[in-house]
Enzyme design. Structure first.
Site, PDB file in Angstrom:
ATOM      1  N   ASN A 227     -12.372   2.254  -4.465  1.00 27.29           N
ATOM      2  CA  ASN A 227     -11.547   1.215  -3.867  1.00 27.29           C
ATOM      3  C   ASN A 227     -12.341   0.733  -2.669  1.00 27.29           C
ATOM      4  O   ASN A 227     -12.338   1.356  -1.611  1.00 27.29           O
ATOM      5  CB  ASN A 227     -10.178   1.750  -3.444  1.00 27.29           C
ATOM      6  CG  ASN A 227      -9.283   0.655  -2.900  1.00 27.29           C
ATOM      7  OD1 ASN A 227      -9.741  -0.407  -2.513  1.00 27.29           O
ATOM      8  ND2 ASN A 227      -7.994   0.928  -2.860  1.00 27.29           N
TER       9      ASN A 227
ATOM     10  N   ARG B 284      -8.642 -13.120  -2.015  1.00 29.14           N
ATOM     11  CA  ARG B 284      -8.697 -11.827  -2.697  1.00 29.14           C
ATOM     12  C   ARG B 284      -8.908 -11.966  -4.201  1.00 29.14           C
ATOM     13  O   ARG B 284      -9.183 -10.986  -4.880  1.00 29.14           O
ATOM     14  CB  ARG B 284      -7.417 -11.036  -2.435  1.00 29.14           C
ATOM     15  CG  ARG B 284      -7.224 -10.660  -0.985  1.00 29.14           C
ATOM     16  CD  ARG B 284      -5.989  -9.788  -0.801  1.00 29.14           C
ATOM     17  NE  ARG B 284      -5.588  -9.684   0.576  1.00 29.14           N
ATOM     18  CZ  ARG B 284      -6.078  -8.816   1.454  1.00 29.14           C
ATOM     19  NH1 ARG B 284      -6.998  -7.964   1.085  1.00 29.14           N
ATOM     20  NH2 ARG B 284      -5.646  -8.798   2.700  1.00 29.14           N
TER      21      ARG B 284
ATOM     22  N   HIS C 287      -7.656  -1.069  -7.020  1.00 28.79           N
ATOM     23  CA  HIS C 287      -6.938  -1.683  -5.895  1.00 28.79           C
ATOM     24  C   HIS C 287      -5.482  -1.276  -6.020  1.00 28.79           C
ATOM     25  O   HIS C 287      -4.916  -1.322  -7.117  1.00 28.79           O
ATOM     26  CB  HIS C 287      -7.038  -3.209  -5.909  1.00 28.79           C
ATOM     27  CG  HIS C 287      -8.411  -3.709  -5.638  1.00 28.79           C
ATOM     28  ND1 HIS C 287      -8.929  -3.789  -4.367  1.00 28.79           N
ATOM     29  CD2 HIS C 287      -9.386  -4.127  -6.467  1.00 28.79           C
ATOM     30  CE1 HIS C 287     -10.164  -4.247  -4.430  1.00 28.79           C
ATOM     31  NE2 HIS C 287     -10.466  -4.455  -5.700  1.00 28.79           N
ATOM     32  N   MET C 288      -4.873  -0.890  -4.935  1.00 31.04           N
ATOM     33  CA  MET C 288      -3.465  -0.492  -4.962  1.00 31.04           C
ATOM     34  C   MET C 288      -2.554  -1.689  -5.209  1.00 31.04           C
ATOM     35  O   MET C 288      -1.544  -1.581  -5.904  1.00 31.04           O
ATOM     36  CB  MET C 288      -3.092   0.202  -3.657  1.00 31.04           C
ATOM     37  CG  MET C 288      -3.851   1.506  -3.453  1.00 31.04           C
ATOM     38  SD  MET C 288      -3.425   2.333  -1.928  1.00 31.04           S
ATOM     39  CE  MET C 288      -1.887   3.111  -2.433  1.00 31.04           C
ATOM     40  N   SER C 289      -2.903  -2.825  -4.648  1.00 29.59           N
ATOM     41  CA  SER C 289      -2.096  -4.031  -4.832  1.00 29.59           C
ATOM     42  C   SER C 289      -2.724  -4.891  -5.931  1.00 29.59           C
ATOM     43  O   SER C 289      -3.864  -4.685  -6.332  1.00 29.59           O
ATOM     44  CB  SER C 289      -2.013  -4.818  -3.523  1.00 29.59           C
ATOM     45  OG  SER C 289      -3.288  -5.315  -3.151  1.00 29.59           O
TER      46      SER C 289
ATOM     47  N   ASP D 145     -24.807  -4.852  -6.052  1.00 33.79           N
ATOM     48  CA  ASP D 145     -26.157  -4.525  -6.523  1.00 33.79           C
ATOM     49  C   ASP D 145     -26.354  -3.020  -6.628  1.00 33.79           C
ATOM     50  O   ASP D 145     -27.011  -2.539  -7.546  1.00 33.79           O
ATOM     51  CB  ASP D 145     -27.213  -5.139  -5.594  1.00 33.79           C
ATOM     52  CG  ASP D 145     -27.282  -6.648  -5.700  1.00 33.79           C
ATOM     53  OD1 ASP D 145     -26.691  -7.229  -6.638  1.00 33.79           O
ATOM     54  OD2 ASP D 145     -27.913  -7.262  -4.809  1.00 33.79           O
TER      55      ASP D 145
ATOM     56  N   TYR E  61       0.790  -1.235   0.000  1.00 31.84           N
ATOM     57  CA  TYR E  61       0.000   0.000   0.000  1.00 31.84           C
ATOM     58  C   TYR E  61       0.821   1.283   0.000  1.00 31.84           C
ATOM     59  O   TYR E  61       0.250   2.370   0.017  1.00 31.84           O
ATOM     60  CB  TYR E  61      -0.940   0.007   1.214  1.00 31.84           C
ATOM     61  CG  TYR E  61      -1.843  -1.203   1.252  1.00 31.84           C
ATOM     62  CD1 TYR E  61      -2.910  -1.322   0.363  1.00 31.84           C
ATOM     63  CD2 TYR E  61      -1.619  -2.236   2.150  1.00 31.84           C
ATOM     64  CE1 TYR E  61      -3.728  -2.440   0.382  1.00 31.84           C
ATOM     65  CE2 TYR E  61      -2.441  -3.358   2.169  1.00 31.84           C
ATOM     66  CZ  TYR E  61      -3.483  -3.453   1.286  1.00 31.84           C
ATOM     67  OH  TYR E  61      -4.293  -4.553   1.299  1.00 31.84           O
TER      68      TYR E  61
END
Length: 145
Positions: A71, A108, A97-99, A84, A22
């Site tokens: 995010n 994940r 997503h940072m990673s 939804d 991160y």
């Protein structure tokens, strides 16, 4: 163009979380950098963060922004309620997503938001957000927004 930058669960812990995934910026530093980046590209950025799933949904349902960079953090992996919501709102949503979630723990790899977002950027730290902003600017120009 006005973009909502919506950060979800545990993103308020940036600067304290695993810097390998991160980086070292706090959420405030990340938001400041992205706000400057957006302004340099002629768009405004409204930054909001919540750890509460229902609040994220309320924010999305009530936004008057032209587009959303989201995010959702861990909610991306299991929140069908958030999925939804995204499916039924008007502004286009780009997931960030940072990673690289596909190079991390197996849980994940499941992303329930993927098919309702118009694009996804991940694995590039703060640049994932910048890529999302750039994409939305191009998308708006293509669609005359």
């Amino acid at each position: 163009m006005n973009i909502l930058l919506l950060n979800g669960v545990n993103l308020n812990m940036l600067g304290k979380r695993d810097s390998a995934h991160y980086g070292t910026d706090t959420l405030k530093q990340l938001e400041d950098k992205l706000t400057r980046y957006a302004l340099a590209h002629g768009v405004s950025l409204e930054c909001v963060q919540s750890n509460v799933e229902g609040e994220l949904i309320d924010i999305l349902q009530q936004t008057d922004c032209d587009a959303v960079v989201l995010n959702a953090g861990a909610y991306s992996h299991y929140s069908y309620a958030l999925r939804d919501c995204i499916e039924c709102i008007d502004p286009p949503v780009v997931e960030v997503h940072m990673s690289n979630i596909y190079e991390r723990e197996a849980f994940r790899h499941n992303d329930v938001l993927a098919d309702v977002c118009i694009a996804r950027f991940y694995g590039n730290g703060i640049n994932s957000y910048k890529e999302a902003i750039d994409f939305l600017i191009k998308h708006a120009h293509r669609n005359n927004v």
